[in-house]
Design a protein around this motif. Structure first.
Motif, PDB file in Angstrom:
ATOM      1  N   ASP A  89       0.838  -1.210   0.000  1.00 15.41           N
ATOM      2  CA  ASP A  89       0.000   0.000   0.000  1.00 15.41           C
ATOM      3  C   ASP A  89       0.868   1.254   0.000  1.00 15.41           C
ATOM      4  OD1 ASP A  89      -2.468  -1.335   0.044  1.00 15.41           O
ATOM      5  OD2 ASP A  89      -2.417  -1.522   2.224  1.00 15.41           O
ATOM      6  N   VAL A  90       1.937   1.227   0.796  1.00 12.88           N
ATOM      7  CA  VAL A  90       2.866   2.362   0.829  1.00 12.88           C
ATOM      8  C   VAL A  90       3.463   2.587  -0.557  1.00 12.88           C
ATOM      9  CG1 VAL A  90       5.053   3.212   1.745  1.00 12.88           C
ATOM     10  CG2 VAL A  90       3.415   2.112   3.267  1.00 12.88           C
ATOM     11  N   MET A  91       3.870   1.503  -1.202  1.00 13.45           N
ATOM     12  CA  MET A  91       4.472   1.615  -2.528  1.00 13.45           C
ATOM     13  C   MET A  91       3.489   2.244  -3.520  1.00 13.45           C
ATOM     14  SD  MET A  91       6.132  -1.417  -4.879  1.00 13.45           S
ATOM     15  CE  MET A  91       4.544  -2.245  -5.059  1.00 13.45           C
ATOM     16  N   LYS A  92       2.235   1.815  -3.484  1.00 15.61           N
ATOM     17  CA  LYS A  92       1.251   2.350  -4.424  1.00 15.61           C
ATOM     18  C   LYS A  92       0.900   3.810  -4.121  1.00 15.61           C
ATOM     19  CE  LYS A  92      -0.789  -2.059  -5.779  1.00 15.61           C
ATOM     20  NZ  LYS A  92      -2.022  -2.874  -5.884  1.00 15.61           N
ATOM     21  N   ALA A  93       0.859   4.164  -2.835  1.00 12.21           N
ATOM     22  CA  ALA A  93       0.631   5.563  -2.488  1.00 12.21           C
ATOM     23  C   ALA A  93       1.803   6.430  -2.945  1.00 12.21           C
ATOM     24  CB  ALA A  93       0.421   5.702  -0.979  1.00 12.21           C
ATOM     25  N   LEU A  94       3.019   5.901  -2.810  1.00 12.62           N
ATOM     26  CA  LEU A  94       4.195   6.622  -3.289  1.00 12.62           C
ATOM     27  C   LEU A  94       4.169   6.761  -4.806  1.00 12.62           C
ATOM     28  CD1 LEU A  94       7.012   5.186  -1.011  1.00 12.62           C
ATOM     29  CD2 LEU A  94       6.446   7.607  -1.271  1.00 12.62           C
ATOM     30  N   GLN A  95       3.617   5.781  -5.493  1.00 10.77           N
ATOM     31  CA  GLN A  95       3.498   5.881  -6.940  1.00 10.77           C
ATOM     32  C   GLN A  95       2.532   6.996  -7.339  1.00 10.77           C
ATOM     33  OE1 GLN A  95       2.546   1.777  -7.829  1.00 10.77           O
ATOM     34  NE2 GLN A  95       4.661   1.276  -8.344  1.00 10.77           N
ATOM     35  N   LEU A  96       1.496   7.219  -6.534  1.00  8.33           N
ATOM     36  CA  LEU A  96       0.612   8.362  -6.788  1.00  8.33           C
ATOM     37  C   LEU A  96       1.345   9.676  -6.554  1.00  8.33           C
ATOM     38  CD1 LEU A  96      -2.886   7.320  -5.353  1.00  8.33           C
ATOM     39  CD2 LEU A  96      -2.183   7.520  -7.741  1.00  8.33           C
ATOM     40  N   ALA A  97       2.182   9.709  -5.510  1.00  9.30           N
ATOM     41  CA  ALA A  97       3.012  10.895  -5.292  1.00  9.30           C
ATOM     42  C   ALA A  97       3.970  11.097  -6.460  1.00  9.30           C
ATOM     43  CB  ALA A  97       3.785  10.761  -3.977  1.00  9.30           C
ATOM     44  N   ASP A  98       4.528   9.990  -6.981  1.00  8.47           N
ATOM     45  CA  ASP A  98       5.387  10.073  -8.162  1.00  8.47           C
ATOM     46  C   ASP A  98       4.622  10.660  -9.342  1.00  8.47           C
ATOM     47  OD1 ASP A  98       7.411   8.884  -6.708  1.00  8.47           O
ATOM     48  OD2 ASP A  98       7.136   6.891  -7.594  1.00  8.47           O
ATOM     49  N   ALA A  99       3.368  10.230  -9.516  1.00  6.70           N
ATOM     50  CA  ALA A  99       2.547  10.748 -10.612  1.00  6.70           C
ATOM     51  C   ALA A  99       2.287  12.234 -10.447  1.00  6.70           C
ATOM     52  CB  ALA A  99       1.228   9.978 -10.688  1.00  6.70           C
ATOM     53  N   ALA A 100       2.049  12.668  -9.190  1.00  4.95           N
ATOM     54  CA  ALA A 100       1.835  14.090  -8.931  1.00  4.95           C
ATOM     55  C   ALA A 100       3.092  14.891  -9.263  1.00  4.95           C
ATOM     56  CB  ALA A 100       1.434  14.303  -7.477  1.00  4.95           C
ATOM     57  N   ASN A 101       4.257  14.379  -8.872  1.00  9.08           N
ATOM     58  CA  ASN A 101       5.512  15.062  -9.198  1.00  9.08           C
ATOM     59  C   ASN A 101       5.766  15.077 -10.704  1.00  9.08           C
ATOM     60  OD1 ASN A 101       6.456  15.724  -6.517  1.00  9.08           O
ATOM     61  ND2 ASN A 101       6.860  13.550  -6.194  1.00  9.08           N
ATOM     62  N   GLN A 102       5.413  13.990 -11.374  1.00 11.00           N
ATOM     63  CA  GLN A 102       5.570  13.922 -12.829  1.00 11.00           C
ATOM     64  C   GLN A 102       4.671  14.933 -13.512  1.00 11.00           C
ATOM     65  OE1 GLN A 102       5.063   9.958 -14.442  1.00 11.00           O
ATOM     66  NE2 GLN A 102       4.649  10.738 -16.500  1.00 11.00           N
ATOM     67  N   SER A 103       3.448  15.088 -13.016  1.00 10.15           N
ATOM     68  CA  SER A 103       2.512  16.054 -13.590  1.00 10.15           C
ATOM     69  C   SER A 103       3.040  17.479 -13.460  1.00 10.15           C
ATOM     70  CB  SER A 103       1.145  15.928 -12.918  1.00 10.15           C
ATOM     71  OG  SER A 103       0.243  16.907 -13.413  1.00 10.15           O
ATOM     72  N   VAL A 104       3.638  17.784 -12.293  1.00  8.89           N
ATOM     73  CA  VAL A 104       4.231  19.114 -12.101  1.00  8.89           C
ATOM     74  C   VAL A 104       5.342  19.348 -13.119  1.00  8.89           C
ATOM     75  CG1 VAL A 104       5.636  20.521 -10.546  1.00  8.89           C
ATOM     76  CG2 VAL A 104       3.639  19.324  -9.664  1.00  8.89           C
ATOM     77  N   ALA A 105       6.198  18.354 -13.301  1.00 11.98           N
ATOM     78  CA  ALA A 105       7.345  18.492 -14.199  1.00 11.98           C
ATOM     79  C   ALA A 105       6.919  18.648 -15.656  1.00 11.98           C
ATOM     80  CB  ALA A 105       8.269  17.282 -14.040  1.00 11.98           C
ATOM     81  N   GLN A 106       5.865  17.917 -16.045  1.00 11.59           N
ATOM     82  CA  GLN A 106       5.444  17.918 -17.445  1.00 11.59           C
ATOM     83  C   GLN A 106       4.372  18.954 -17.747  1.00 11.59           C
ATOM     84  OE1 GLN A 106       4.273  13.851 -18.198  1.00 11.59           O
ATOM     85  NE2 GLN A 106       6.393  13.122 -18.280  1.00 11.59           N
ATOM     86  N   GLY A 107       3.711  19.457 -16.686  1.00 16.46           N
ATOM     87  CA  GLY A 107       2.654  20.441 -16.890  1.00 16.46           C
ATOM     88  C   GLY A 107       1.408  19.885 -17.534  1.00 16.46           C
ATOM     89  N   GLN A 108       1.150  18.600 -17.327  1.00 13.79           N
ATOM     90  CA  GLN A 108      -0.034  17.979 -17.903  1.00 13.79           C
ATOM     91  C   GLN A 108      -0.459  16.786 -17.051  1.00 13.79           C
ATOM     92  OE1 GLN A 108       1.302  16.941 -21.815  1.00 13.79           O
ATOM     93  NE2 GLN A 108       2.495  15.175 -21.127  1.00 13.79           N
ATOM     94  N   PRO A 109      -1.705  16.296 -17.264  1.00 13.90           N
ATOM     95  CA  PRO A 109      -2.170  15.162 -16.459  1.00 13.90           C
ATOM     96  C   PRO A 109      -1.366  13.898 -16.730  1.00 13.90           C
ATOM     97  CG  PRO A 109      -3.995  16.232 -17.628  1.00 13.90           C
ATOM     98  CD  PRO A 109      -2.730  16.779 -18.204  1.00 13.90           C
ATOM     99  N   VAL A 110      -1.347  13.036 -15.737  1.00 18.37           N
ATOM    100  CA  VAL A 110      -0.762  11.702 -15.878  1.00 18.37           C
ATOM    101  C   VAL A 110      -1.908  10.710 -15.801  1.00 18.37           C
ATOM    102  CG1 VAL A 110       0.758   9.989 -14.837  1.00 18.37           C
ATOM    103  CG2 VAL A 110       1.437  12.399 -14.859  1.00 18.37           C
ATOM    104  N   PHE A 111      -2.059   9.899 -16.847  1.00 20.31           N
ATOM    105  CA  PHE A 111      -3.150   8.933 -16.917  1.00 20.31           C
ATOM    106  C   PHE A 111      -2.643   7.551 -16.520  1.00 20.31           C
ATOM    107  CE2 PHE A 111      -4.385  12.359 -19.717  1.00 20.31           C
ATOM    108  CZ  PHE A 111      -5.712  12.564 -19.338  1.00 20.31           C
ATOM    109  N   LEU A 112      -3.399   6.910 -15.640  1.00 17.68           N
ATOM    110  CA  LEU A 112      -3.007   5.618 -15.079  1.00 17.68           C
ATOM    111  C   LEU A 112      -4.037   4.598 -15.535  1.00 17.68           C
ATOM    112  CD1 LEU A 112      -2.374   7.002 -11.481  1.00 17.68           C
ATOM    113  CD2 LEU A 112      -0.732   6.847 -13.339  1.00 17.68           C
ATOM    114  N   SER A 113      -3.755   3.916 -16.621  1.00 19.40           N
ATOM    115  CA  SER A 113      -4.761   3.051 -17.226  1.00 19.40           C
ATOM    116  C   SER A 113      -5.139   1.877 -16.351  1.00 19.40           C
ATOM    117  CB  SER A 113      -4.272   2.541 -18.585  1.00 19.40           C
ATOM    118  OG  SER A 113      -3.061   1.812 -18.449  1.00 19.40           O
TER     119      SER A 113
END
Length: 322
Positions: free
Chosen positions: A292-316
């Motif tokens: 669960d910690v790993m998956k929550a951290l992956q959401l944090a990773d997605a949030a950081n990725q979105s900031v860097a790219q300036g666009q949404p990150v889609f998780l299929s």
């Protein structure tokens, strides 16, 4: 059960004092450079060590509690697991999902427990809110708003580590959202950094998540408040649950029947340490697994990725595709 603690500052002190209250636990060692903690340890007959290798060599220990961020978390967890020592990783700062994945593997290989993080599985107001949502008392959930503000981290209490707002402040809420609504399919975020008039760093972040059940969650995180402040508004087509940590009666439920239910706050830290102990004794399963910690951290990773790219990150497929 023989336990040793690794850490520094007030957070480690809280862990030490909590563990000393359990008669099932004997604190046999502490690894710290903090003179205040060293003095308190000596007063309680606890041996002080400089390195985990020395503690393992000279002390019989069943579990280590890593109470504050460390420079090489994977190295410490690996060393403990190879010595057949269970691990409590009590802080989720300065760690990433890849490291957690490797920690899970090494602990599974050596058949030791890996207990991670302080999460909102354990906080009464979030437990109660999830319970009311699952009971359908606010109907089908629509928009979820959560705000968490804390002071900017004081590195006097810790080693010099890289700080990340979404990992440190946002992580428990990412976990609670997954626990309550399932996986996320889209993450979009923004983050702003600046300093106040006195030069103190301030950081603010905003994350939008679309969950697979259709719920939209807005999470605000900040390193700008003078004291910890958490609030939420959970809305559905039949009612709303609101919470504000600064209110006298912080958690309120209003639904279509015009009923009002109040929930009082309870202490959380003792509950968490009790839960850790019961897991180690084999009486309970972890409320939040390392996965669960790993998956929550992956959401944090997605949030950081979105900031860097300036666009949404889609998780299929939820967070698994990151």
């Amino acid at each position: 059960m023989k336990l040793a603690i690794i850490g520094t500052g007030s957070q480690c002190q809280q862990h030490l004092r909590a563990w000393l209250t359990f008669r099932e636990v004997t604190v046999v060692g502490i690894i710290t450079q903090d003179s205040t903690l060293q003095q308190e340890a000596e007063e309680n007959g606890i041996t002080i060590y400089n390195r985990l290798e020395s503690l393992i060599q000279y002390t019989d220990v069943d579990v280590i509690d890593i109470a504050t961020p460390v420079r090489s978390p994977l190295e410490l967890v690996t060393m403990a697991a190879e010595a057949n020592i269970h691990v409590i990783y009590g802080t989720l700062a300065a760690i990433n999902s890849n490291e957690v994945s490797k920690m899970i593997s090494v602990c599974m290989k050596h058949k030791v427990q890996l207990l991670m993080g302080k999460t909102y599985h354990h906080t009464p107001e979030f437990i109660q809110a999830r319970l009311q949502i699952n009971k359908g008392l606010i109907g089908k959930t629509g928009v979820i708003r959560i705000r968490s503000g804390v002071p900017y981290p004081n590195n006097d209490d810790q080693i010099n580590i890289d700080r990340n707002l979404f990992n440190e402040v946002g992580l428990p809420y990412f976990d609670w959202l997954r626990w309550t609504f399932g996986e996320a399919e889209m993450v979009m975020s923004r983050r702003v950094n600046h300093s106040d008039i006195e030069g103190t760093p301030i950081e603010y972040g905003f994350v939008t998540l679309r969950m697979t059940d259709g719920t939209i969650a807005y999470l605000e995180c900040s390193w700008s408040d003078y004291a910890q402040h958490t609030s939420f508004e959970l809305t559905g087509n039949k009612g709303m649950i609101t919470y504000d940590s600064q209110d006298n009666n912080p958690l309120l439920l209003k639904n279509h029947l015009s009923t009002l239910i109040e929930y009082k706050k309870e202490g959380v830290d003792t509950r968490i340490f009790c839960h850790y102990l019961q897991c180690l004794l084999g009486n309970e399963k972890p409320a939040m697994s390392a996965e669960d910690v790993m998956k929550a951290l992956q959401l944090a990773d997605a949030a950081n990725q979105s900031v860097a790219q300036g666009q949404p990150v889609f998780l299929s497929k939820g967070v698994e595709c990151l």
